[in-house]
Structures are given as structure tokens and as C-alpha cells.
Design a protein around this motif. Structure first.
Motif, mmCIF file in Angstrom:
data_model
loop_
_atom_site.group_PDB
_atom_site.id
_atom_site.type_symbol
_atom_site.label_atom_id
_atom_site.label_comp_id
_atom_site.label_asym_id
_atom_site.label_seq_id
_atom_site.Cartn_x
_atom_site.Cartn_y
_atom_site.Cartn_z
ATOM 1 N N UNK A 102 -14.411 9.421 9.138
ATOM 2 C CA UNK A 102 -13.556 9.137 10.283
ATOM 3 C C UNK A 102 -13.143 10.401 11.021
ATOM 4 N N UNK A 103 -12.921 11.490 10.292
ATOM 5 C CA UNK A 103 -12.481 12.727 10.926
ATOM 6 C C UNK A 103 -13.532 13.320 11.854
ATOM 7 N N UNK A 104 -14.776 12.888 11.698
ATOM 8 C CA UNK A 104 -15.868 13.414 12.526
ATOM 9 C C UNK A 104 -16.207 12.504 13.697
ATOM 10 N N UNK A 105 -15.558 11.352 13.780
ATOM 11 C CA UNK A 105 -15.914 10.358 14.792
ATOM 12 C C UNK A 105 -15.067 10.523 16.044
ATOM 13 N N UNK A 106 -15.619 10.227 17.222
ATOM 14 C CA UNK A 106 -14.833 10.286 18.459
ATOM 15 C C UNK A 106 -13.781 9.184 18.490
ATOM 16 N N UNK A 107 -12.747 9.375 19.296
ATOM 17 C CA UNK A 107 -11.654 8.405 19.388
ATOM 18 C C UNK A 107 -12.003 7.276 20.357
ATOM 19 N N UNK A 123 -7.818 9.359 1.755
ATOM 20 C CA UNK A 123 -6.510 9.003 1.204
ATOM 21 C C UNK A 123 -5.379 9.227 2.203
ATOM 22 N N UNK A 124 -5.470 10.270 3.035
ATOM 23 C CA UNK A 124 -4.422 10.518 4.019
ATOM 24 C C UNK A 124 -4.332 9.371 5.019
ATOM 25 N N UNK A 125 -5.485 8.857 5.413
ATOM 26 C CA UNK A 125 -5.516 7.731 6.347
ATOM 27 C C UNK A 125 -4.917 6.483 5.706
ATOM 28 N N UNK A 126 -5.242 6.258 4.442
ATOM 29 C CA UNK A 126 -4.682 5.095 3.748
ATOM 30 C C UNK A 126 -3.157 5.185 3.711
ATOM 31 N N UNK A 127 -2.623 6.389 3.515
ATOM 32 C CA UNK A 127 -1.170 6.542 3.505
ATOM 33 C C UNK A 127 -0.584 6.265 4.888
ATOM 34 N N UNK A 128 -1.255 6.727 5.929
ATOM 35 C CA UNK A 128 -0.807 6.428 7.284
ATOM 36 C C UNK A 128 -0.832 4.945 7.581
ATOM 37 N N UNK A 129 -1.883 4.267 7.101
ATOM 38 C CA UNK A 129 -1.984 2.828 7.309
ATOM 39 C C UNK A 129 -0.911 2.076 6.533
ATOM 40 N N UNK A 130 -0.572 2.559 5.353
ATOM 41 C CA UNK A 130 0.500 1.902 4.577
ATOM 42 C C UNK A 130 1.809 1.920 5.374
ATOM 43 N N UNK A 159 -1.315 5.489 13.752
ATOM 44 C CA UNK A 159 -1.997 4.464 12.954
ATOM 45 C C UNK A 159 -1.541 3.072 13.384
ATOM 46 N N UNK A 160 -2.470 2.117 13.344
ATOM 47 C CA UNK A 160 -2.198 0.754 13.795
ATOM 48 C C UNK A 160 -1.969 -0.171 12.599
ATOM 49 N N UNK A 161 -0.787 -0.776 12.547
ATOM 50 C CA UNK A 161 -0.492 -1.788 11.536
ATOM 51 C C UNK A 161 -0.549 -3.158 12.170
ATOM 52 N N UNK A 162 -1.566 -3.950 11.833
ATOM 53 C CA UNK A 162 -1.880 -5.208 12.528
ATOM 54 C C UNK A 162 -1.780 -6.370 11.541
ATOM 55 N N UNK A 163 -0.931 -7.356 11.858
ATOM 56 C CA UNK A 163 -0.771 -8.504 10.972
ATOM 57 C C UNK A 163 -0.199 -9.674 11.751
ATOM 58 N N UNK A 164 -0.434 -10.880 11.241
ATOM 59 C CA UNK A 164 0.208 -12.056 11.831
ATOM 60 C C UNK A 164 0.483 -13.094 10.750
ATOM 61 N N UNK A 165 1.468 -13.928 11.033
ATOM 62 C CA UNK A 165 1.838 -15.017 10.131
ATOM 63 C C UNK A 165 2.153 -16.268 10.933
ATOM 64 N N UNK A 166 2.067 -17.408 10.248
ATOM 65 C CA UNK A 166 2.506 -18.683 10.802
ATOM 66 C C UNK A 166 3.942 -18.954 10.373
ATOM 67 N N UNK A 167 4.701 -19.551 11.295
ATOM 68 C CA UNK A 167 6.091 -19.924 11.030
ATOM 69 C C UNK A 167 6.308 -21.383 11.431
ATOM 70 N N UNK A 168 6.859 -22.202 10.541
ATOM 71 C CA UNK A 168 7.259 -23.550 10.951
ATOM 72 C C UNK A 168 8.569 -23.492 11.724
ATOM 73 N N UNK A 169 8.706 -24.332 12.732
ATOM 74 C CA UNK A 169 9.942 -24.404 13.513
ATOM 75 C C UNK A 169 10.684 -25.662 13.077
ATOM 76 N N UNK A 170 11.724 -25.474 12.290
ATOM 77 C CA UNK A 170 12.426 -26.622 11.725
ATOM 78 C C UNK A 170 11.538 -27.384 10.758
#
Length: 275
Positions: free
Chosen positions: A7-12, A23-30, A118-129
Motif C-alpha cells: 500500500x505504501x507504494x501505491x498512488x492515492x 500493521x500500522x494501517x491496521x491500527x489506523x483502521x481500528x 483512514x476510512x471507517x465504514x459500517x452500517x446497521x439496521x434499526x427497527x423503529x418501534x
């Protein structure tokens, strides 16, 4: 031909090459992912009948600002909100607005924070009542699809193993898998290679290697899998107006499996559901 690169060698930018992180990236993602997971925990009490999805969006923005993070969706390709809120037959990319949630709705809240790049991406479902049993069952099936997809992740298998696990279970429960959207590489970029399909065969797709980071985010319908995008250019809905659900985790491939970065710190990965 699939190409992998440190990853360190790849363009953005997304060049189709698969990045392998250390490991440094994994810590950033955490850190980024746990901030997102905390937001999804803390938004839960707000998901009530009569609350507008704009209120949820404002919470996501303010929570991010209070914690030194930027919502990745805000001004992304012209999108003007800090999260996506997809209700009932909306498959994904629902735009928050001033319309109040109603008793019996189900809503997906999709949040991505950028923290220290770093991007932290997640989603969940929620019932409304109180929701109907059919809706509750869809949420149960969809979450199980996500976790079966996660369980398939380990070095040496192909991305198709994820899709096969999800599709087999969803269809055994007489549900369908949306094919128009998929998971994606993640890290310094919001959307990167590879695409993670939620259907298919275990012998298809790129081989998983230690250091890969991506999302798994199956969209499961009670009816047929077909979707359409509305005139706003974002909101995707089921063509037959059947209910749709989605759960999403960001994961990193480890030496013997994977790490789920976006697990709920409060045990609310299935908010509002028993167990």
C-alpha cells in the motif's frame, strides 16, 4: 490479471491494483472503524417514531466533529449529507430529510468517518418501534449473511467464497441478494479495489492475501433482487417495493482469517433484535 502492491507504494487513487497493508494501517483502521461503531451505538436511542432522518444525519456530523473526524460522504461526488438512511424498500444511499420515521419502519444507517486519513465504514439496521415479524426475520437473515461472509475470509480463498456463502444462505431462506451494489476495498481511499460481490462461486474472483482491507455489506431483499435508482441519482429502491436490509463491516485479512474492525463496542451489532 490481478495485481497486488504494498500500500505504501501505491498512488492515492483507485487504479484497480489491490493494496496490501501492514500493521500500522491496521491500527489506523481500528481507530477510524471504532469511532464509526461508537457512533452507530450512540445513535440507537434516537431511532424512534417521529424522529426525522435529518436529526440522525446531524448527530453523525456533530459526533464526527467532536471526535476529530470528517464524514466521508459529506460532499462526496455531490452528496450533501453526513450519512445514508435507507428506509424499508430503499436498498441503499437513502438521503436524510425532514420526513419523520414511522412505527414499524426499518432503517439502515450507513456511516463512514475519516480519522487521520483512514476510512471507517459500517452500517446497521434499526427497527423503529415494533416491527412486523417478516421485517424482523429479514434483519436476522441479513445479519447472518454478513457474518457468514466474514467467516469465509482467510488467505488463499477467493473473494467468490464470500459471495457464495452469502448467496447460499439468503436463497435458502427464500430471500434474494442485490447484485447492483457490492463491497469494496477500503483504507486511505473510500472506495478501492477489489469489488466484493455478495453472490457467486468460491472459485471466482481475486485471491485473498494477508493485508487486504475491504467491506462486506450484503443487501438482502424479501422479494426479487432487482433495483432502480431514483431521479435524485442516489436513492436505490427495490423494483417490487419489497423490504430490503443491509449490514456492513470493514475487515482486514490476517494470517489465519480476518479482523473485524467495526464491531460494536457496546454489543449493539444488531440493535433492537433479541440475542
Amino acid at each position: 490479471m490481478v495485481t497486488y502492491i504494498e500500500a505504501s507504494s501505491a498512488p492515492m487513487k483507485n487504479t484497480g491494483v489491490i493494496r496490501l497493508y501492514g500493521s500500522d494501517a491496521f491500527e489506523g483502521m481500528r481507530k477510524a472503524s471504532q469511532l464509526t461503531a461508537r457512533a452507530l451505538d450512540e445513535i440507537y436511542p434516537l431511532v424512534q417514531p417521529g424522529v426525522a432522518t435529518d436529526v440522525l444525519d446531524r448527530f453523525v456530523f456533530e459526533f464526527g466533529m467532536d471526535n476529530g473526524a470528517i464524514p466521508a460522504t459529506l460532499n462526496y461526488r455531490g452528496y450533501t449529507k453526513s450519512c445514508c438512511t435507507s428506509i424499508n424498500h430503499v436498498v441503499c444511499h437513502g438521503i436524510p430529510n425532514d420526513k419523520p420515521l414511522r412505527e414499524g419502519d426499518i432503517v439502515n444507517i450507513d456511516v463512514t468517518y475519516i480519522l487521520d486519513g483512514w476510512h471507517g465504514d459500517s452500517s446497521r439496521m434499526y427497527p423503529v418501534g415494533q416491527i412486523k415479524r417478516a421485517a424482523e426475520r429479514l434483519l436476522e437473515v441479513t445479519h447472518e449473511c454478513l457474518m457468514l461472509g466474514v467467516a469465509a475470509v482467510k488467505p488463499g480463498v477467493r473473494t467468490g467464497a464470500i459471495g457464495e456463502a452469502i448467496q447460499k444462505y439468503a436463497e435458502s431462506e427464500r430471500c434474494s441478494v442485490v447484485r447492483d451494489f457490492c463491497g469494496h476495498g477500503l483504507g486511505r481511499l473510500f472506495h478501492d479495489a477489489p469489488n466484493i460481490l455478495h453472490y457467486g462461486s468460491a472459485n471466482e474472483g481475486p485471491e485473498l492475501k494477508e493485508g487486504m482491507i475491504f467491506t462486506i455489506e450484503p443487501m438482502i431483499n424479501l422479494g426479487r433482487p432487482h433495483v432502480k435508482v431514483l431521479s435524485d441519482g442516489w436513492t436505490a429502491v427495490t423494483r417490487d417495493r419489497s423490504l430490503s436490509a443491509q449490514y456492513e463491516h470493514a475487515v482486514g485479512v490476517t494470517a489465519d482469517g480476518c479482523e473485524i474492525f467495526t464491531l460494536s463496542p457496546g454489543g449493539l451489532d444488531r440493535p433492537g433484535l433479541p440475542g
